[in-house]
Design a protein around this motif. Sequence first.
Motif, short mmCIF file in Angstrom:
data_model
loop_
_atom_site.label_atom_id
_atom_site.label_comp_id
_atom_site.label_asym_id
_atom_site.label_seq_id
_atom_site.Cartn_x
_atom_site.Cartn_y
_atom_site.Cartn_z
N GLU A 124 1.88 11.32 -25.61
CA GLU A 124 1.39 12.37 -24.70
C GLU A 124 0.24 13.16 -25.30
OE1 GLU A 124 4.86 14.19 -27.00
OE2 GLU A 124 4.34 12.27 -26.08
N VAL A 125 0.00 13.04 -26.59
CA VAL A 125 -1.10 13.75 -27.25
C VAL A 125 -2.30 12.82 -27.31
CG1 VAL A 125 -1.87 14.81 -29.40
CG2 VAL A 125 0.48 15.17 -28.59
N PHE A 126 -3.48 13.35 -26.97
CA PHE A 126 -4.68 12.51 -27.03
C PHE A 126 -5.54 12.88 -28.23
CE2 PHE A 126 -9.21 11.95 -26.29
CZ PHE A 126 -9.26 10.58 -26.11
N VAL A 127 -5.89 11.88 -29.03
CA VAL A 127 -6.85 12.02 -30.12
C VAL A 127 -7.80 10.83 -30.01
CG1 VAL A 127 -7.24 12.17 -32.60
CG2 VAL A 127 -5.17 13.18 -31.61
N GLY A 128 -9.06 11.07 -29.79
CA GLY A 128 -10.01 9.98 -29.62
C GLY A 128 -11.40 10.52 -29.32
N ASN A 129 -12.23 9.65 -28.74
CA ASN A 129 -13.57 10.08 -28.37
C ASN A 129 -13.67 10.24 -26.86
OD1 ASN A 129 -13.63 7.33 -27.65
ND2 ASN A 129 -15.84 7.25 -27.94
N LEU A 130 -14.84 10.64 -26.38
CA LEU A 130 -14.99 10.93 -24.96
C LEU A 130 -14.68 9.73 -24.07
CD1 LEU A 130 -18.24 13.12 -24.70
CD2 LEU A 130 -15.87 13.81 -24.29
N GLY A 131 -15.10 8.54 -24.51
CA GLY A 131 -14.90 7.36 -23.67
C GLY A 131 -13.44 6.98 -23.52
N GLN A 132 -12.59 7.37 -24.46
CA GLN A 132 -11.17 7.06 -24.38
C GLN A 132 -10.37 8.10 -23.61
OE1 GLN A 132 -10.77 6.93 -28.71
NE2 GLN A 132 -10.14 4.78 -28.59
N ASP A 165 -21.43 11.84 -27.53
CA ASP A 165 -20.02 11.56 -27.80
C ASP A 165 -19.43 12.74 -28.54
OD1 ASP A 165 -17.65 10.23 -27.73
OD2 ASP A 165 -18.23 8.61 -29.08
N ALA A 166 -18.11 12.77 -28.64
CA ALA A 166 -17.44 13.87 -29.33
C ALA A 166 -16.06 13.41 -29.75
CB ALA A 166 -17.34 15.09 -28.42
N ALA A 167 -15.56 14.02 -30.82
CA ALA A 167 -14.16 13.87 -31.19
C ALA A 167 -13.35 14.85 -30.35
CB ALA A 167 -13.97 14.16 -32.67
#
Length: 453
Positions: A124-132, A165-167
């Motif tokens: 349920e937690v999101f960690v990734g880049n903008l495209g993900q 892009d972003a983290a």
Amino acid sequence: MQLSVKPEISYLEKLLAESCKKVSPTVPSEYPLNPKMATWLEEVRDRAATWVRELSIPTKQDEEWRFNNLSLMMKLNFQASAPVNLDVLNIAHLILPEAINSRLVFVNGVFAPKLSSLTDIENEVFVGNLGQLPTEYQERIGNYLAKQPGTQEVFTSLNTAGLTDAAVVWLPKNAVVEKPIHLLFIATQTEVPILTQRRCLVVAECNSSATIVEHCVTAQIICPEAPTSQPYLTNTVTEIWVEENAEINHTRIQRDAGAAFHIGKTAIAQAKNSRYTGNAINLGGRLFRHNLQVTQMGEGTETNLYGLAFIGNEQEADTHSNIILNHPNGVSEQIYKCIVDDKAHSIFNGKVYVSQTAQLTNAAQLNRNLLLSSGGRVDTKPQLEIIADNVQCSHGATVSQLEDDEVFYLQSRGINKEASRNLLIDAFAAEILNKMPLPSLQKILKQCVACKV
């Protein structure tokens, strides 16, 4: 011959455009943005580019930049960074054992999925880049990205104008992340100076909590603070939203190359009863500036800001903080320390603003500086602006050297003079380093301090 300011802005704008073309697409094709978000992101960039055209690179005539010397940075002909291929072995010395599988890696501002490992992150937690970013978050990101106060500051606008892009760290309601999240931003050095722009967004929804380590470093295995390294410019922006009753423990470590230039912005917005702890450690860079802004969005917030810089040679380290308290029952503590050796220059400007509506506020600010040489320089300016009348607020600053009596006392206990000095310096830094949330970080940073001593 003194160069005019406006042509430098035009040059940087051109460089940003070239940079975006050379590294595009930074968002991997398997993670495309939906058309609506892509259109929105383009509008955000265009708006920032408009602001840039109206702004100027700061000079010593600007009050907030009067102690900074940007002339060396402006003389360099920065180029866009080319794609770089690293493998896990190249970054093995940068991986934190507590976050082996909760690590997000960017190289020269470009997402590196092969170097990242996120298997320990809950679904349920999101960690990734903008495209993900999941569709549900893509539709809401417009409420957060580039929405913090101060987005029109020149270097922040430059970052937004070049945003591709972003983290992203997104904690949904009631999510508690046990594993620390390691955001690793790696800069590589080339024969020509390069410009790297990094962006990070953290959204902590109601009742969520996490520990986040933002790590800015070079890929060098040798000591990254070596002054003989190649110069580059890093312009980074981090936005953190801490919603009601959420808690974020955020550690920001800057260990750029010794000849690098680093301009950083961290903006935090705190809602009702939220808690934010920020640890900022700055060891590298020829010139480093960190603009730190905290905005209180609700009552009962708790803010703890701790910082340490250790600079030598001709390094320049600048921390500008601005804490804005607009609601009652807020608690804020800030302790910033700097160790200055050789001909280094430390700058601290800390502002705490307490509005009329922020009754029962408890705010404390302290800047302590340790001079190890006669050639070092410290400019410190703690500030309080209080409109409310029922508050407890304090601020202060000290600039001192090692006390001869303390060194003599340790020598009387059988410790030689050099070891006595080192012990006192370690003790000065330990107050901040002991607040690091991970044992491995404490060990690494204490080794760095010992090495610099």
